[in-house]
Design an enzyme around this catalytic site. Structure first.
Site, PDB file in Angstrom:
ATOM      1  N   GLY A   1      23.074 -38.092  44.088  1.00 14.26           N
ATOM      2  CA  GLY A   1      23.555 -39.077  45.045  1.00 14.26           C
ATOM      3  C   GLY A   1      23.506 -40.485  44.465  1.00 14.26           C
ATOM      4  O   GLY A   1      22.769 -40.749  43.507  1.00 14.26           O
ATOM      5  N   VAL A   2      24.272 -41.373  45.076  1.00 16.74           N
ATOM      6  CA  VAL A   2      24.391 -42.750  44.589  1.00 16.74           C
ATOM      7  C   VAL A   2      23.170 -43.582  44.989  1.00 16.74           C
ATOM      8  O   VAL A   2      22.517 -43.292  45.986  1.00 16.74           O
ATOM      9  CB  VAL A   2      25.692 -43.395  45.122  1.00 16.74           C
ATOM     10  CG1 VAL A   2      25.595 -43.653  46.610  1.00 16.74           C
ATOM     11  CG2 VAL A   2      26.031 -44.657  44.351  1.00 16.74           C
ATOM     12  N   GLY A   3      22.854 -44.578  44.181  1.00 20.86           N
ATOM     13  CA  GLY A   3      21.763 -45.503  44.497  1.00 20.86           C
ATOM     14  C   GLY A   3      20.848 -45.675  43.302  1.00 20.86           C
ATOM     15  O   GLY A   3      21.004 -44.997  42.280  1.00 20.86           O
ATOM     16  N   SER A   4      19.886 -46.568  43.456  1.00 26.78           N
ATOM     17  CA  SER A   4      18.989 -46.850  42.333  1.00 26.78           C
ATOM     18  C   SER A   4      18.167 -45.628  41.957  1.00 26.78           C
ATOM     19  O   SER A   4      17.939 -45.359  40.778  1.00 26.78           O
ATOM     20  CB  SER A   4      18.059 -48.013  42.688  1.00 26.78           C
ATOM     21  OG  SER A   4      18.810 -49.201  42.795  1.00 26.78           O
ATOM     22  N   GLU A  29      30.068 -36.454  43.045  1.00 30.07           N
ATOM     23  CA  GLU A  29      30.968 -37.394  43.705  1.00 30.07           C
ATOM     24  C   GLU A  29      31.082 -38.668  42.871  1.00 30.07           C
ATOM     25  O   GLU A  29      32.148 -39.242  42.727  1.00 30.07           O
ATOM     26  CB  GLU A  29      30.396 -37.706  45.084  1.00 30.07           C
ATOM     27  CG  GLU A  29      31.084 -38.806  45.843  1.00 30.07           C
ATOM     28  CD  GLU A  29      30.442 -39.002  47.209  1.00 30.07           C
ATOM     29  OE1 GLU A  29      30.430 -38.039  47.989  1.00 30.07           O
ATOM     30  OE2 GLU A  29      29.933 -40.101  47.497  1.00 30.07           O
ATOM     31  N   ASN A  36      24.125 -47.070  55.945  1.00 28.83           N
ATOM     32  CA  ASN A  36      25.382 -47.068  55.186  1.00 28.83           C
ATOM     33  C   ASN A  36      26.402 -46.061  55.724  1.00 28.83           C
ATOM     34  O   ASN A  36      27.506 -46.421  56.094  1.00 28.83           O
ATOM     35  CB  ASN A  36      25.123 -46.753  53.705  1.00 28.83           C
ATOM     36  CG  ASN A  36      24.303 -47.836  53.025  1.00 28.83           C
ATOM     37  OD1 ASN A  36      24.202 -48.952  53.523  1.00 28.83           O
ATOM     38  ND2 ASN A  36      23.735 -47.514  51.890  1.00 28.83           N
ATOM     39  N   GLY A  75      29.271 -38.483  50.863  1.00 27.08           N
ATOM     40  CA  GLY A  75      29.492 -37.094  50.477  1.00 27.08           C
ATOM     41  C   GLY A  75      28.212 -36.286  50.447  1.00 27.08           C
ATOM     42  O   GLY A  75      28.207 -35.145  49.991  1.00 27.08           O
TER      43      GLY A  75
END
Lengths: 492, 492
Positions: free
Chosen positions: A267-270, A294, A384, A388
């Site tokens: 998943g996206v993020g730091s 994704e 947010n 996905g």
């Protein structure tokens, strides 16, 4: 669909092709009806249109737009356009404090959709009545364009909208064309299975075709994306990466699915970025390491550069400035290993199943029984959006939820008695990882899950209270014992 | 996988083939280790093994079995075996009051899985360490068998287990072979897309092949399935069917997906059966009507008999005694229009997407924001299980939740402020239907959804209280305004 007049295998050497309706952003903005439904490109904070949204933000009409995008977009939409009050309704992901506040004040009617599904929902599912698609491109002709830094649901949006506006952004390298593989599944029920047998395979074109009568205007721009800023990995991030690494090492030994290759998604993020970056510490043996996700983040580039990643498939690249420079300096080399796909392919439930993906996603919190909240603090305040994460959590062979056990410097536990907003159900998540350890809850009953999660994942400052909650409710004759009022007070 | 020595297109005329280890149920039961993990056939209350579970129930050892099946099984497992205390752990669906009580007392560690996924979870995902598969068949050879009235995850279970026991049930017609289409996707990541382009197509075999060394015993039986009992449609059922019919009629006009054909799925139960039965009242124009679901119920037979259903694909047939007699009297004619598939094909997320299915499922309750609870009363007390409802709710093009607005003679509202167990999230369900009306919440924000649901779906006896709740929380600056303690008191 019209596949356009440029064959997939012709590398383009210039940006403008044929007789195009060149114009400026203010003029095309003025032509968009005040109550229009506008579908935009943009995913992972890149590849979104910039000039036309800014012109709409400066338009002095009383606008009440519906704005639809499939992933994260940059400040021109997420801040300026929102702040101007021009947006009445919006789908599907946001990330600025301005957009978040407007959503929580309910000044904008926000509806949170799954990234894989919003293309079909717009095109066939009756989600909205689309008017105009506004997309960013690196090259455009009379019936085709080449998208820029992300794909998202652009092809579906272009097919669904009555008219099309293209922003030709000269800041984005023309070589980005080499990354794209645009396959269109076609209309149900006759779309057939997506014929992708390997995440590195190319089955489509580098451009999006369209009905030439839809093209209303082409606006030239020269503006950089609002790229991501990732913090440096924290001690917790590194501890989570180490725990995840131990789990993955054991898992690769366990299942015949991982005998020759392992397919990963993050998943996206730091945290996601840090986990991708730490993959290089892991011993994959002779296995091919494949990314089927994704978003590609900076953390994956070291693996790519070291030749340790067989290939990476995604719908966008959520990069920092530095990461984008690294990509732009050598797009064609990276394109040997990276394929960008529309989100309805990159996140397709059937493909995630097909490749036996190990999906690793973060969240806001999870509860002791394994329900995961990734969108609403306290079940109420939107952060947010689901993006996905549900596509991968639901369809991965092994689904991992990874996050620090606390937030706000340790004052708040991310392991709670009851999640009051559920984005991922107890049926979907297999393994929980925090800096404290790993709770592998596969095959466990709800109460067994609670015991494992409290023991291995909760922070020691909160574990005794969670254990007291569990012991208190266990007197009930219920499959999932709960005291909702007590669980509610936990969050006060 | 070993596809066995009988080709798919050879109609069998006898039941026993080759040199088989014929034995009796008590002997094979005695050979099953006391702590074995037993994978059984059975789905939709049919096609499960009968004699061996009964023999295990009567075994005088202190058994602590793990029992895995992918759908509903009959009384021999769901009542007798459970009541005997032989089951320590169980997946994944139940329906008897005995099993429900044992699960809620947590005497059995129950884990509720999605019907599409449990095959892969057992075979590749590390859910359990399988020992023996016990399946019901209508014919058996040295390295193949033909399943009886249901498929479920039988092929995956047989591939995963170390050994195999077959119950050859002479009560089940040999002609059932004509219904089966057993396709095996193979192991990720190289399984490839499932090559099914039409729900009526056959892409597999009529039998399940296996490694001949696995076959430990064949037990002959002559016992009927514990079939379903559906109540006659109530006035509420018929009002829901009429409301659903109006929605479907408008939807068929709306979307190009439904231009030539409409693909439907209905959840199991008396309401689902009634809704299937009422389909014949609907004007589909020139469209093909296709059923692509998990279960076929009696209600669909009138459509089939009238030639108004193009075809029906499912993994089982949840029939009444009368429905099963109707089927058994003419299996080969019904097999022209009915195809039974393994649950990992029938419920496959990619195929549900591919066919643009309109999925219609019931639940226990839904909340004003569109979250659906289909398993746990009050978030705590397990009723049956999630089954395949999440497969269809998550992947259908249009997802409908249909149920009466109240239960217990109107004393309890099924529309609640907050669902305390969520099986289907706000991201997945598009339309709610009760006997009161239709709330089409596509593209609506949470508060807009609440207004539509209260106005169109809630019972007038409860709508004022729900409206008061919504008005009370709306003072908050939250995307999903809630007062959890107040919502908890609603359920007291």
């Amino acid at each position: 669909m019209n596949r356009g007049s440029v064959p997939a295998d012709t590398p383009l050497e210039r940006r403008l092709h044929g007789d195009l309706p060149l114009t400026d952003a203010a003029s095309v903005a003025a032509g968009i009806p005040a109550d229009a439904t506008v579908l935009t490109s943009g995913f992972g904070s890149v590849g979104y249109p910039k000039a036309i949204p800014l012109a709409l933000a400066e338009d002095d009409r009383d606008l009440g737009l519906t704005v639809v995008h499939s992933g994260n977009v940059g400040a021109e939409i997420d801040v300026d356009l929102v702040e101007s009050g021009a947006v009445d309704r919006r789908f599907s992901y946001q990330s600025s404090s301005v957009a978040r506040a407007a959503t929580n004040r309910r000044e904008i009617a926000f509806s949170d959709r799954n990234a894989s599904a919003i293309g079909d929902e717009v095109q066939y599912g009756g989600l909205v009545d689309p008017d105009v698609a506004v997309v960013e491109a690196v090259a455009v002709g009379e019936d085709w364009f080449v998208p820029s830094t992300s794909l998202g649901q652009v092809p579906a949006f272009v097919e669904a909208a009555d008219s099309l506006l293209v922003e030709l952004n000269r800041r984005q390298p023309l070589e980005l064309q080499a990354l794209h593989d645009i396959y269109r599944p076609g209309k149900p029920p006759n779309r057939g299975p997506i014929p992708l047998s390997d995440p590195g395979e190319r089955i489509g074109t580098t451009h999006v075709g369209f009905d030439p009568e839809k093209l209303v205007g082409v606006v030239e721009t020269d503006v950089a994306d609002s790229t991501y800023i990732f913090r440096d990995p924290t001690a917790d991030d590194l501890a989570i990466a180490a725990n995840l690494g131990s789990f993955l090492a054991a898992e690769m030994e366990r299942s015949p699915v991982f005998e020759d290759a392992v397919h990963l998604q993050f998943g996206v993020g730091s945290l996601g970025n840090a986990l991708m970056g730490e993959l290089k510490e892991l011993d994959f043996g002779d296995r091919d390491v494949v990314y089927f996700g994704e978003l590609i983040q900076d953390g994956l580039f070291d693996m790519l550069d070291a030749g340790r990643l067989e290939c990476a498939s995604a719908t966008s690249m959520a990069l920092t400035d530095e990461g984008q420079e690294r990509l732009f300096a050598d797009v064609e080399r990276y394109a040997e290993d990276i394929v960008l796909r529309p989100a309805d392919v990159a996140n397709h439930p059937g493909l995630i199943d097909q490749f036996g993906v190990v999906g690793v996603n973060s969240a806001i919190e999870f509860d002791i029984y394994g329900n995961v909240n990734s969108t609403h603090v306290g079940g109420k305040r939107m952060i947010n959006g689901v993006g996905g994460s549900a596509d991968f959590n639901r369809n991965s062979l092994v689904t991992v939820c990874a996050l620090p056990s606390t937030l706000d410097g340790g004052d708040i536990s991310r392991v709670v008695p009851m999640a009051f907003h559920v984005d991922h159900t107890e049926h979907d998540v297999d393994v929980f990882v925090t800096e404290q350890g790993v709770a592998d809850v596969r095959g466990r009953s709800p109460v067994e899950r609670a015991e494992l999660i409290i023991e291995h994942c909760a922070h020691p400052d909160f574990a005794p209270d969670l254990r007291a909650y569990l012991e208190g409710v266990q007197r009930q004759d219920n499959h999932i014992p709960h005291d909702v009022e007590r669980a509610a007070r936990w969050q006060d």
